[in-house]
Design a protein around this motif. Structure first.
Motif, PDB file in Angstrom:
ATOM      1  N   MET A   1      55.638 -29.483  78.488  1.00 26.42           N
ATOM      2  CA  MET A   1      56.246 -30.278  77.367  1.00 26.42           C
ATOM      3  C   MET A   1      57.510 -31.361  78.054  1.00 26.42           C
ATOM      4  O   MET A   1      57.541 -32.328  77.944  1.00 26.42           O
ATOM      5  N   THR A   2      58.229 -30.209  78.830  1.00 25.42           N
ATOM      6  CA  THR A   2      59.548 -30.929  79.328  1.00 25.42           C
ATOM      7  C   THR A   2      59.080 -32.051  80.444  1.00 25.42           C
ATOM      8  O   THR A   2      59.730 -33.000  80.526  1.00 25.42           O
ATOM      9  N   HIS A 150      50.747 -53.178  62.253  1.00 25.83           N
ATOM     10  CA  HIS A 150      50.459 -53.905  63.461  1.00 25.83           C
ATOM     11  C   HIS A 150      51.081 -53.154  64.537  1.00 25.83           C
ATOM     12  O   HIS A 150      50.818 -53.431  65.911  1.00 25.83           O
ATOM     13  N   VAL A 151      51.785 -51.981  64.510  1.00 29.55           N
ATOM     14  CA  VAL A 151      52.365 -51.284  65.647  1.00 29.55           C
ATOM     15  C   VAL A 151      51.452 -50.068  66.143  1.00 29.55           C
ATOM     16  O   VAL A 151      50.687 -49.441  65.323  1.00 29.55           O
ATOM     17  N   VAL A 152      51.174 -50.288  67.362  1.00 32.25           N
ATOM     18  CA  VAL A 152      50.283 -49.581  68.121  1.00 32.25           C
ATOM     19  C   VAL A 152      50.995 -48.195  68.422  1.00 32.25           C
ATOM     20  O   VAL A 152      52.094 -48.302  69.299  1.00 32.25           O
ATOM     21  N   ILE A 153      50.623 -47.056  68.035  1.00 32.01           N
ATOM     22  CA  ILE A 153      51.106 -45.785  68.326  1.00 32.01           C
ATOM     23  C   ILE A 153      50.656 -45.323  69.493  1.00 32.01           C
ATOM     24  O   ILE A 153      49.535 -45.054  69.888  1.00 32.01           O
ATOM     25  N   GLU A 154      51.600 -45.111  70.542  1.00 29.58           N
ATOM     26  CA  GLU A 154      51.180 -44.692  71.939  1.00 29.58           C
ATOM     27  C   GLU A 154      51.014 -43.096  71.637  1.00 29.58           C
ATOM     28  O   GLU A 154      51.947 -42.275  71.417  1.00 29.58           O
ATOM     29  N   ASP A 155      49.724 -42.435  72.001  1.00 25.39           N
ATOM     30  CA  ASP A 155      49.469 -41.150  71.915  1.00 25.39           C
ATOM     31  C   ASP A 155      48.430 -40.843  72.951  1.00 25.39           C
ATOM     32  O   ASP A 155      47.264 -40.671  72.750  1.00 25.39           O
ATOM     33  N   GLU A 156      49.151 -40.764  74.072  1.00 23.36           N
ATOM     34  CA  GLU A 156      47.989 -40.257  75.241  1.00 23.36           C
ATOM     35  C   GLU A 156      47.444 -38.954  75.315  1.00 23.36           C
ATOM     36  O   GLU A 156      46.380 -38.914  75.314  1.00 23.36           O
ATOM     37  N   ASP A 157      48.149 -37.941  74.426  1.00 20.48           N
ATOM     38  CA  ASP A 157      47.535 -36.740  74.254  1.00 20.48           C
ATOM     39  C   ASP A 157      46.628 -36.780  73.017  1.00 20.48           C
ATOM     40  O   ASP A 157      46.448 -35.538  72.808  1.00 20.48           O
ATOM     41  N   PRO A 163      52.535 -32.567  61.707  1.00 18.38           N
ATOM     42  CA  PRO A 163      53.702 -31.777  61.796  1.00 18.38           C
ATOM     43  C   PRO A 163      53.927 -31.165  63.050  1.00 18.38           C
ATOM     44  O   PRO A 163      52.915 -30.711  63.508  1.00 18.38           O
ATOM     45  N   GLY A 164      54.906 -31.090  63.571  1.00 17.73           N
ATOM     46  CA  GLY A 164      55.293 -30.223  64.846  1.00 17.73           C
ATOM     47  C   GLY A 164      55.053 -31.242  66.294  1.00 17.73           C
ATOM     48  O   GLY A 164      55.786 -30.738  67.141  1.00 17.73           O
ATOM     49  N   VAL A 165      54.723 -32.522  65.918  1.00 13.00           N
ATOM     50  CA  VAL A 165      54.695 -33.298  66.958  1.00 13.00           C
ATOM     51  C   VAL A 165      55.792 -34.141  67.226  1.00 13.00           C
ATOM     52  O   VAL A 165      56.320 -34.471  66.392  1.00 13.00           O
ATOM     53  N   ASP A 166      56.383 -34.150  68.471  1.00 12.78           N
ATOM     54  CA  ASP A 166      57.445 -34.901  68.704  1.00 12.78           C
ATOM     55  C   ASP A 166      57.204 -36.342  68.667  1.00 12.78           C
ATOM     56  O   ASP A 166      56.150 -37.144  69.262  1.00 12.78           O
ATOM     57  N   LEU A 182      54.123 -40.679  70.452  1.00 13.66           N
ATOM     58  CA  LEU A 182      53.826 -39.307  70.392  1.00 13.66           C
ATOM     59  C   LEU A 182      53.829 -38.469  71.506  1.00 13.66           C
ATOM     60  O   LEU A 182      53.489 -39.018  72.455  1.00 13.66           O
ATOM     61  N   GLU A 183      54.402 -37.232  71.375  1.00 13.48           N
ATOM     62  CA  GLU A 183      54.418 -36.179  72.554  1.00 13.48           C
ATOM     63  C   GLU A 183      54.313 -34.919  72.121  1.00 13.48           C
ATOM     64  O   GLU A 183      54.369 -34.503  70.739  1.00 13.48           O
ATOM     65  N   ASN A 184      53.814 -34.149  72.857  1.00  9.42           N
ATOM     66  CA  ASN A 184      53.667 -32.570  72.449  1.00  9.42           C
ATOM     67  C   ASN A 184      54.931 -31.840  72.753  1.00  9.42           C
ATOM     68  O   ASN A 184      55.757 -32.161  73.412  1.00  9.42           O
TER      69      ASN A 184
END
Length: 184
Positions: A1-2, A150-157, A163-166, A182-184
């Protein structure tokens, strides 16, 4: 995560640096990019003493390099200046910590005209209803945001708005969300 968060922050910083370089080249009237690097000269940070902000989206941000509260959300003011540097060709970059836990990034040209101004938020999703999410902002309270279609959400994972997602998002000077990651 870090490591993912570090990579994400590095990507954001790299993107901002590329934007600064592109603006510098475009605004200096150059027709060709050069191999020169940006020279960063740190300046002392100062404590900001700004009055309470009002949210008036029709007003243009103050063109001075001093602390201003125009374009900030209601009841948000500048807590302190985190970093202030002079860039190549007389451009100036200031990063301010706001009272809601966000950071405002302002880049001005040599005549003190604002070239870029945006607010960056980091937090953890607490509730989600479609593209409307409530976020516990790092260093601040909770905020409910609606992510425009219109905003694309960057969500590689492939985490999704759960809930709980950074979550990190950027808001422009008009108060509109420009990017979401979004990040984990």
């Amino acid at each position: 995560m870090t490591q993912n968060k570090g990579n994400s922050q590095r990507q954001i910083r790299t993107s901002i640096l590329c934007l600064i370089c592109a603006c510098t080249v475009l605004l200096s009237g150059c027709s060709k990019a050069t191999n020169e690097t940006i020279q960063v000269t740190p300046t002392p940070t100062t404590e900001a003493t700004a009055p309470a902000a009002t949210n008036n989206a029709t007003e243009q941000p103050n063109a001075s390099s001093g602390t201003n509260t125009e374009g900030l959300p209601a009841d948000v003011s500048v807590q302190r200046v985190i970093k202030e540097v002079t860039l190549k060709n007389g451009y100036h970059k200031k990063i301010e910590l706001l009272t809601d836990g966000s950071k405002r990034v302002t880049i001005t040209d040599p005549s003190q005209k604002i070239v870029l101004q945006q607010i960056e938020y980091d937090g953890k999703i607490t509730t989600s209803n479609g593209k409307q999410v409530t976020v516990k902002v790092e260093g601040g309270g909770e905020q409910t945001i609606t992510i425009p279609d219109h905003v694309v959400i960057e969500d590689e994972d492939k985490l999704g708005l759960m809930p709980g997602v950074d979550i990190e998002w950027t808001v422009n000077a008009e108060g509109q969300i420009e990017s979401v990651e979004l990040e984990n």
